[in-house]
Design a protein around this motif. Sequence first.
Motif, PDB file in Angstrom:
ATOM      1  N   ILE A 126      17.591  34.429  34.922  1.00 31.37           N
ATOM      2  CA  ILE A 126      18.069  35.675  35.521  1.00 31.37           C
ATOM      3  C   ILE A 126      19.587  35.620  35.616  1.00 31.37           C
ATOM      4  O   ILE A 126      20.139  34.628  36.098  1.00 31.37           O
ATOM      5  CB  ILE A 126      17.469  35.900  36.917  1.00 31.37           C
ATOM      6  CG1 ILE A 126      15.952  36.050  36.840  1.00 31.37           C
ATOM      7  CG2 ILE A 126      18.086  37.141  37.572  1.00 31.37           C
ATOM      8  CD1 ILE A 126      15.283  36.145  38.199  1.00 31.37           C
ATOM      9  N   ILE A 127      20.247  36.668  35.141  1.00 26.96           N
ATOM     10  CA  ILE A 127      21.694  36.796  35.273  1.00 26.96           C
ATOM     11  C   ILE A 127      21.975  37.932  36.244  1.00 26.96           C
ATOM     12  O   ILE A 127      21.439  39.034  36.100  1.00 26.96           O
ATOM     13  CB  ILE A 127      22.362  37.078  33.916  1.00 26.96           C
ATOM     14  CG1 ILE A 127      22.191  35.876  32.980  1.00 26.96           C
ATOM     15  CG2 ILE A 127      23.840  37.398  34.092  1.00 26.96           C
ATOM     16  CD1 ILE A 127      22.770  36.085  31.606  1.00 26.96           C
ATOM     17  N   VAL A 128      22.808  37.656  37.243  1.00 24.58           N
ATOM     18  CA  VAL A 128      23.180  38.652  38.242  1.00 24.58           C
ATOM     19  C   VAL A 128      24.692  38.853  38.208  1.00 24.58           C
ATOM     20  O   VAL A 128      25.449  37.877  38.207  1.00 24.58           O
ATOM     21  CB  VAL A 128      22.766  38.218  39.659  1.00 24.58           C
ATOM     22  CG1 VAL A 128      22.997  39.357  40.653  1.00 24.58           C
ATOM     23  CG2 VAL A 128      21.322  37.754  39.696  1.00 24.58           C
ATOM     24  N   HIS A 129      25.121  40.106  38.160  1.00 32.03           N
ATOM     25  CA  HIS A 129      26.539  40.441  38.295  1.00 32.03           C
ATOM     26  C   HIS A 129      26.758  41.093  39.659  1.00 32.03           C
ATOM     27  O   HIS A 129      26.070  42.057  40.011  1.00 32.03           O
ATOM     28  CB  HIS A 129      26.987  41.362  37.172  1.00 32.03           C
ATOM     29  CG  HIS A 129      27.211  40.637  35.889  1.00 32.03           C
ATOM     30  ND1 HIS A 129      27.636  41.260  34.734  1.00 32.03           N
ATOM     31  CD2 HIS A 129      27.067  39.327  35.568  1.00 32.03           C
ATOM     32  CE1 HIS A 129      27.750  40.359  33.764  1.00 32.03           C
ATOM     33  NE2 HIS A 129      27.407  39.192  34.245  1.00 32.03           N
ATOM     34  N   VAL A 130      27.720  40.566  40.417  1.00 31.47           N
ATOM     35  CA  VAL A 130      27.995  40.994  41.781  1.00 31.47           C
ATOM     36  C   VAL A 130      29.397  41.585  41.857  1.00 31.47           C
ATOM     37  O   VAL A 130      30.350  41.001  41.322  1.00 31.47           O
ATOM     38  CB  VAL A 130      27.878  39.803  42.750  1.00 31.47           C
ATOM     39  CG1 VAL A 130      28.241  40.229  44.177  1.00 31.47           C
ATOM     40  CG2 VAL A 130      26.476  39.212  42.709  1.00 31.47           C
ATOM     41  N   ARG A 131      29.528  42.714  42.493  1.00 32.87           N
ATOM     42  CA  ARG A 131      30.852  43.297  42.757  1.00 32.87           C
ATOM     43  C   ARG A 131      31.585  42.423  43.781  1.00 32.87           C
ATOM     44  O   ARG A 131      31.074  42.165  44.874  1.00 32.87           O
ATOM     45  CB  ARG A 131      30.705  44.719  43.294  1.00 32.87           C
ATOM     46  CG  ARG A 131      32.006  45.333  43.825  1.00 32.87           C
ATOM     47  CD  ARG A 131      31.747  46.746  44.288  1.00 32.87           C
ATOM     48  NE  ARG A 131      32.900  47.324  44.996  1.00 32.87           N
ATOM     49  CZ  ARG A 131      32.953  48.594  45.419  1.00 32.87           C
ATOM     50  NH1 ARG A 131      31.935  49.404  45.193  1.00 32.87           N
ATOM     51  NH2 ARG A 131      34.009  49.045  46.060  1.00 32.87           N
ATOM     52  N   VAL A 132      32.774  41.985  43.412  1.00 33.22           N
ATOM     53  CA  VAL A 132      33.616  41.191  44.314  1.00 33.22           C
ATOM     54  C   VAL A 132      34.924  41.943  44.507  1.00 33.22           C
ATOM     55  O   VAL A 132      35.578  42.327  43.530  1.00 33.22           O
ATOM     56  CB  VAL A 132      33.883  39.783  43.743  1.00 33.22           C
ATOM     57  CG1 VAL A 132      34.769  38.986  44.699  1.00 33.22           C
ATOM     58  CG2 VAL A 132      32.578  39.050  43.500  1.00 33.22           C
ATOM     59  N   GLU A 133      35.293  42.160  45.759  1.00 32.03           N
ATOM     60  CA  GLU A 133      36.426  43.038  46.039  1.00 32.03           C
ATOM     61  C   GLU A 133      37.286  42.470  47.175  1.00 32.03           C
ATOM     62  O   GLU A 133      36.782  41.885  48.127  1.00 32.03           O
ATOM     63  CB  GLU A 133      35.919  44.422  46.430  1.00 32.03           C
ATOM     64  CG  GLU A 133      36.998  45.452  46.672  1.00 32.03           C
ATOM     65  CD  GLU A 133      36.426  46.835  46.925  1.00 32.03           C
ATOM     66  OE1 GLU A 133      37.223  47.773  47.067  1.00 32.03           O
ATOM     67  OE2 GLU A 133      35.187  46.970  46.997  1.00 32.03           O
ATOM     68  N   ARG A 134      38.584  42.664  47.038  1.00 34.63           N
ATOM     69  CA  ARG A 134      39.518  42.355  48.111  1.00 34.63           C
ATOM     70  C   ARG A 134      40.750  43.226  47.920  1.00 34.63           C
ATOM     71  O   ARG A 134      41.258  43.363  46.812  1.00 34.63           O
ATOM     72  CB  ARG A 134      39.909  40.874  48.096  1.00 34.63           C
ATOM     73  CG  ARG A 134      40.891  40.496  49.218  1.00 34.63           C
ATOM     74  CD  ARG A 134      41.180  39.008  49.218  1.00 34.63           C
ATOM     75  NE  ARG A 134      41.776  38.585  47.970  1.00 34.63           N
ATOM     76  CZ  ARG A 134      41.732  37.336  47.504  1.00 34.63           C
ATOM     77  NH1 ARG A 134      41.097  36.412  48.171  1.00 34.63           N
ATOM     78  NH2 ARG A 134      42.324  37.026  46.364  1.00 34.63           N
ATOM     79  N   GLY A 135      41.242  43.819  48.985  1.00 28.60           N
ATOM     80  CA  GLY A 135      42.415  44.677  48.899  1.00 28.60           C
ATOM     81  C   GLY A 135      43.689  43.864  48.905  1.00 28.60           C
ATOM     82  O   GLY A 135      43.686  42.652  48.716  1.00 28.60           O
ATOM     83  N   GLY A 136      44.796  44.548  49.121  1.00 30.19           N
ATOM     84  CA  GLY A 136      46.089  43.870  49.166  1.00 30.19           C
ATOM     85  C   GLY A 136      47.062  44.459  48.177  1.00 30.19           C
ATOM     86  O   GLY A 136      46.697  44.797  47.047  1.00 30.19           O
ATOM     87  N   ASP A 137      48.298  44.613  48.597  1.00 31.01           N
ATOM     88  CA  ASP A 137      49.338  45.132  47.717  1.00 31.01           C
ATOM     89  C   ASP A 137      49.811  44.081  46.717  1.00 31.01           C
ATOM     90  O   ASP A 137      50.307  44.407  45.645  1.00 31.01           O
ATOM     91  CB  ASP A 137      50.530  45.619  48.550  1.00 31.01           C
ATOM     92  CG  ASP A 137      50.145  46.783  49.459  1.00 31.01           C
ATOM     93  OD1 ASP A 137      49.259  47.558  49.059  1.00 31.01           O
ATOM     94  OD2 ASP A 137      50.720  46.893  50.550  1.00 31.01           O
ATOM     95  N   ASN A 138      49.653  42.830  47.084  1.00 33.76           N
ATOM     96  CA  ASN A 138      50.035  41.742  46.190  1.00 33.76           C
ATOM     97  C   ASN A 138      49.002  41.619  45.076  1.00 33.76           C
ATOM     98  O   ASN A 138      47.816  41.417  45.333  1.00 33.76           O
ATOM     99  CB  ASN A 138      50.130  40.430  46.987  1.00 33.76           C
ATOM    100  CG  ASN A 138      50.687  39.294  46.153  1.00 33.76           C
ATOM    101  OD1 ASN A 138      50.501  39.254  44.942  1.00 33.76           O
ATOM    102  ND2 ASN A 138      51.366  38.361  46.803  1.00 33.76           N
ATOM    103  N   THR A 139      49.450  41.764  43.826  1.00 30.10           N
ATOM    104  CA  THR A 139      48.535  41.723  42.687  1.00 30.10           C
ATOM    105  C   THR A 139      47.735  40.433  42.654  1.00 30.10           C
ATOM    106  O   THR A 139      46.557  40.422  42.267  1.00 30.10           O
ATOM    107  CB  THR A 139      49.312  41.880  41.364  1.00 30.10           C
ATOM    108  OG1 THR A 139      50.063  43.078  41.412  1.00 30.10           O
ATOM    109  CG2 THR A 139      48.355  41.924  40.179  1.00 30.10           C
TER     110      THR A 139
END
Length: 375
Positions: free
Chosen positions: A238-251
């Motif tokens: 099984i392959i799972v793709h998960v949304r990973v997110e973090r904000g910030g103005d610094n690229t």
Amino acid sequence: MKKIVLEDKKIIMSNPMSVHNYFAWPSVARLRNGVLAAVASGFRMEHICPFGKTVMSLSYDEGKSWTLPTPIIDTTLDDRDGGILAYGASGVIVTSFNNSLEQQEKWSEYWLKPGNNRRNYINGYIERIHAEEDERKYLGSTFRISHDNGVSWGPLMKSPITCPHGPMLANDGRIIYIGRTFSDPVLPPVPDEIRAYEVDGETGEMTYLGTLPHVADDGKGKFGEYEPHAVMLPSGKIIVHVRVERGGDNTAEKVFTVAQTESYDGGKTFTPLHYIHESKTIGAPAHILRHSSGKLISVLGDRMEPFGIRALISADDGESWEAYTLDEDGKLPDIGYPATVELKDGSLYTVWYQHPDKGQPSVIFGARWEMPEGK
């Protein structure tokens, strides 16, 4: 990034003659009778409003034309996201989720200024429905099951988890649902994690299988992990793709991408999450499809300019991925949630949501494309 040319790109869900004209978060699948089915949250006024319904449109000609959207899940709350899976001889499961009226009121205040007619309309609706009774009855991650290819539907049921595109089908016909635990401030708190369950296709009963790992801490701030989607390979992997997110103005700190984990025991245990593309802002969330050629296709929405739809393609069972651009005609970052189905001739059909232009409501687009040659 290589470009894939889309064919016959067009709007497949909209409602231009009404203020309830916002559609978003679609999925697509082929029903067991051969018909294509697209689901989404439709007949909305805003990105967040209490009027959302989970709707379905059908195509009898491989995506060339679509029926008008019909509600499948329509509670008095905001029914969001549309996930779909066909299974068995004629089974279909459609998933959704909603949020509390308290959340609706907060978002109405956030989006719309006092005195705005839409705000008055939204608040008037919220004030006049049986809030406590309806929240107790409907609030949560929801789904309905059909046993006749979507002609009729069973009762609304609840799930402890949610994800945009719904469950996946195991090689032996079992339904495996991988999603994030559902939470809302008016409900008792639950652990914030992504879990795997098996769903009984007849009764809707769900059995816990396992919990996915968190993304490794890089010391630059906490990650948000959301909206997984999974596929099972012929080997049982099984392959799972998960949304990973973090904000910030610094690229260097900003993250909006997918990470991958694998399970080799049917969803009970998972390998550590790892990134599959060098860009940490390539987009999310993902929908994964295994093509008849054996290649894997993971499509996602890019909310960094140029806004668009990307595809990650793997020819080695998810060990490596090559990135392609499907569309970058987005006018606003409110875009994405693509999903793909294989057509009878081996080509692909992808649906997603975007605003045709600034100032216009979001609609559901669909387009056909060919699998690129080579690796």
